[in-house]
Design a protein around this motif. Structure first.
Motif, PDB file in Angstrom:
ATOM      1  N   ALA A   1      12.132  -2.155  -4.530  1.00 41.97           N
ATOM      2  CA  ALA A   1      12.682  -0.978  -3.849  1.00 41.97           C
ATOM      3  C   ALA A   1      14.058  -0.623  -4.396  1.00 41.97           C
ATOM      4  N   VAL A   2      14.887  -1.629  -4.664  1.00 39.29           N
ATOM      5  CA  VAL A   2      16.224  -1.374  -5.208  1.00 39.29           C
ATOM      6  C   VAL A   2      16.132  -0.782  -6.611  1.00 39.29           C
ATOM      7  N   VAL A   3      15.237  -1.308  -7.423  1.00 35.85           N
ATOM      8  CA  VAL A   3      15.067  -0.788  -8.783  1.00 35.85           C
ATOM      9  C   VAL A   3      14.589   0.657  -8.743  1.00 35.85           C
ATOM     10  N   MET A   4      13.628   0.942  -7.868  1.00 34.33           N
ATOM     11  CA  MET A   4      13.084   2.295  -7.808  1.00 34.33           C
ATOM     12  C   MET A   4      14.067   3.282  -7.178  1.00 34.33           C
ATOM     13  N   ALA A   5      14.986   2.804  -6.351  1.00 33.00           N
ATOM     14  CA  ALA A   5      15.978   3.687  -5.740  1.00 33.00           C
ATOM     15  C   ALA A   5      17.127   4.003  -6.685  1.00 33.00           C
ATOM     16  N   GLY A   6      17.313   3.162  -7.696  1.00 33.21           N
ATOM     17  CA  GLY A   6      18.427   3.343  -8.619  1.00 33.21           C
ATOM     18  C   GLY A   6      18.294   4.600  -9.442  1.00 33.21           C
ATOM     19  N   PRO A   7      19.379   5.003 -10.083  1.00 34.67           N
ATOM     20  CA  PRO A   7      19.330   6.199 -10.932  1.00 34.67           C
ATOM     21  C   PRO A   7      18.351   5.987 -12.078  1.00 34.67           C
TER      22      PRO A   7
ATOM     23  N   ALA B   1       0.840  -1.203   0.000  1.00 30.56           N
ATOM     24  CA  ALA B   1       0.000   0.000   0.000  1.00 30.56           C
ATOM     25  C   ALA B   1       0.876   1.255   0.000  1.00 30.56           C
ATOM     26  N   ALA B   2       1.923   1.244   0.806  1.00 33.84           N
ATOM     27  CA  ALA B   2       2.817   2.407   0.857  1.00 33.84           C
ATOM     28  C   ALA B   2       3.537   2.617  -0.465  1.00 33.84           C
ATOM     29  N   MET B   3       3.938   1.533  -1.119  1.00 39.64           N
ATOM     30  CA  MET B   3       4.615   1.663  -2.413  1.00 39.64           C
ATOM     31  C   MET B   3       3.673   2.136  -3.508  1.00 39.64           C
ATOM     32  N   ALA B   4       2.379   1.895  -3.339  1.00 42.20           N
ATOM     33  CA  ALA B   4       1.413   2.221  -4.387  1.00 42.20           C
ATOM     34  C   ALA B   4       0.873   3.645  -4.300  1.00 42.20           C
ATOM     35  N   VAL B   5       1.230   4.391  -3.255  1.00 44.31           N
ATOM     36  CA  VAL B   5       0.751   5.771  -3.150  1.00 44.31           C
ATOM     37  C   VAL B   5       1.225   6.540  -4.378  1.00 44.31           C
ATOM     38  N   PRO B   6       0.317   7.248  -5.067  1.00 44.59           N
ATOM     39  CA  PRO B   6       0.725   7.992  -6.263  1.00 44.59           C
ATOM     40  C   PRO B   6       1.819   9.010  -5.961  1.00 44.59           C
ATOM     41  N   ALA B   7       2.773   9.119  -6.867  1.00 41.98           N
ATOM     42  CA  ALA B   7       3.921  10.021  -6.689  1.00 41.98           C
ATOM     43  C   ALA B   7       3.487  11.474  -6.611  1.00 41.98           C
ATOM     44  N   ALA B   8       2.355  11.819  -7.208  1.00 43.69           N
ATOM     45  CA  ALA B   8       1.873  13.199  -7.142  1.00 43.69           C
ATOM     46  C   ALA B   8       1.502  13.578  -5.711  1.00 43.69           C
ATOM     47  N   VAL B   9       1.156  12.598  -4.893  1.00 47.58           N
ATOM     48  CA  VAL B   9       0.783  12.853  -3.507  1.00 47.58           C
ATOM     49  C   VAL B   9       1.996  12.792  -2.596  1.00 47.58           C
ATOM     50  N   PHE B  10       2.796  11.759  -2.769  1.00 43.10           N
ATOM     51  CA  PHE B  10       3.963  11.572  -1.901  1.00 43.10           C
ATOM     52  C   PHE B  10       5.045  10.834  -2.659  1.00 43.10           C
ATOM     53  N   ALA B  11       6.158  11.507  -2.870  1.00 45.50           N
ATOM     54  CA  ALA B  11       7.324  10.867  -3.467  1.00 45.50           C
ATOM     55  C   ALA B  11       8.324  10.633  -2.346  1.00 45.50           C
ATOM     56  N   PRO B  12       8.599   9.369  -2.017  1.00 48.12           N
ATOM     57  CA  PRO B  12       9.497   9.106  -0.898  1.00 48.12           C
ATOM     58  C   PRO B  12      10.894   9.651  -1.155  1.00 48.12           C
ATOM     59  N   PRO B  13      11.567  10.074  -0.090  1.00 51.18           N
ATOM     60  CA  PRO B  13      12.953  10.537  -0.257  1.00 51.18           C
ATOM     61  C   PRO B  13      13.843   9.378  -0.684  1.00 51.18           C
ATOM     62  N   ALA B  14      15.039   9.699  -1.110  1.00 50.99           N
ATOM     63  CA  ALA B  14      15.955   8.654  -1.603  1.00 50.99           C
ATOM     64  C   ALA B  14      16.201   7.576  -0.555  1.00 50.99           C
ATOM     65  N   TRP B  15      16.294   7.964   0.713  1.00 50.15           N
ATOM     66  CA  TRP B  15      16.549   6.978   1.757  1.00 50.15           C
ATOM     67  C   TRP B  15      15.319   6.100   2.022  1.00 50.15           C
ATOM     68  N   GLY B  16      14.146   6.554   1.576  1.00 49.06           N
ATOM     69  CA  GLY B  16      12.919   5.773   1.785  1.00 49.06           C
ATOM     70  C   GLY B  16      12.974   4.409   1.104  1.00 49.06           C
TER      71      GLY B  16
END
Length: 196
Positions: free
Chosen positions: A102-108, A48-63
């Motif tokens: 999470a690793v894929v989404m954290a990558g450049p 659920a946390a990963m599915a929150v739309p980026a327009a609402v909340f984009a997690p910081p890099a450390w997230g």
């Protein structure tokens, strides 16, 4: 993890509701059933946390590193308990898939939630073969869970207190609801992997 905000909200709500029901299931049953329900609740809330739309909340890099660490620990726990139960192997695959996403989404170039599949995978270092294997696993899991749900639903509607059978169990301990939650999370994981 997706392009459309509406699908993100629906996926988030579905996973959060599934996680909440799994928390309720964690209050009843044998120790192994409660442990599995807690693992499924963690998976539901994490998805659920990963599915929150980026327009609402984009997690910081450390997230994303926090997601990877949390589900890495969950994968190690599932590996430890898989010695006793085969169902924990599924939790191991699920937790490992969450670490992978999470690793894929954290990558450049991962672009958080809004990355498009081919560009984000190539730029973030995602492996199409691994994504394909996970998609195949979840496709089989969803079909198998759905097939298992049909006989349980038919068996529970045929008996019951009115037909002279045992009284129905509390709604938190109904096996068909647990199967439906697993089916829901399998479909959700498949959808998240598709849009990775």
């Amino acid at each position: 993890m997706h392009g459309q905000a509406m699908s993100g909200w629906l996926l988030m709500a579905l996973c959060a509701l599934t996680g909440a029901y799994c928390l309720l299931r964690a209050r009843t049953g044998a120790a192994q059933e409660r442990r599995a329900a807690r693992a499924e609740a963690l998976m539901g809330f994490g998805m659920a946390a990963m599915a929150v739309p980026a327009a609402v909340f984009a997690p910081p890099a450390w997230g994303w590193a926090a997601y990877a660490a949390l589900f890495g620990v969950a994968a190690l726990r599932a590996l430890w308990f898989s010695r006793r139960s085969g169902h924990h192997l599924h939790h191991l695959v699920g937790s490992s898939a969450m670490v992978y996403m999470a690793v894929v989404m954290a990558g450049p170039g991962g672009a958080g939630h809004g990355g498009h599949a081919s560009h984000a995978m190539a730029a973030a270092g995602g492996t199409p073969l691994l994504t394909g294997l996970l998609l195949a696993y979840y496709a089989v899991y969803v079909l198998r869970s759905g097939a298992r749900l049909i006989p349980v639903a038919a068996a529970t509607t045929g008996g019951g207190a009115l037909a002279g059978g045992p009284p129905p169990a509390g709604w938190a301990a109904r096996p068909e609801l647990a199967l439906a939650c697993r089916l829901t999370m399998g479909i959700s994981m498949f959808a998240m992997l598709l849009t990775l």
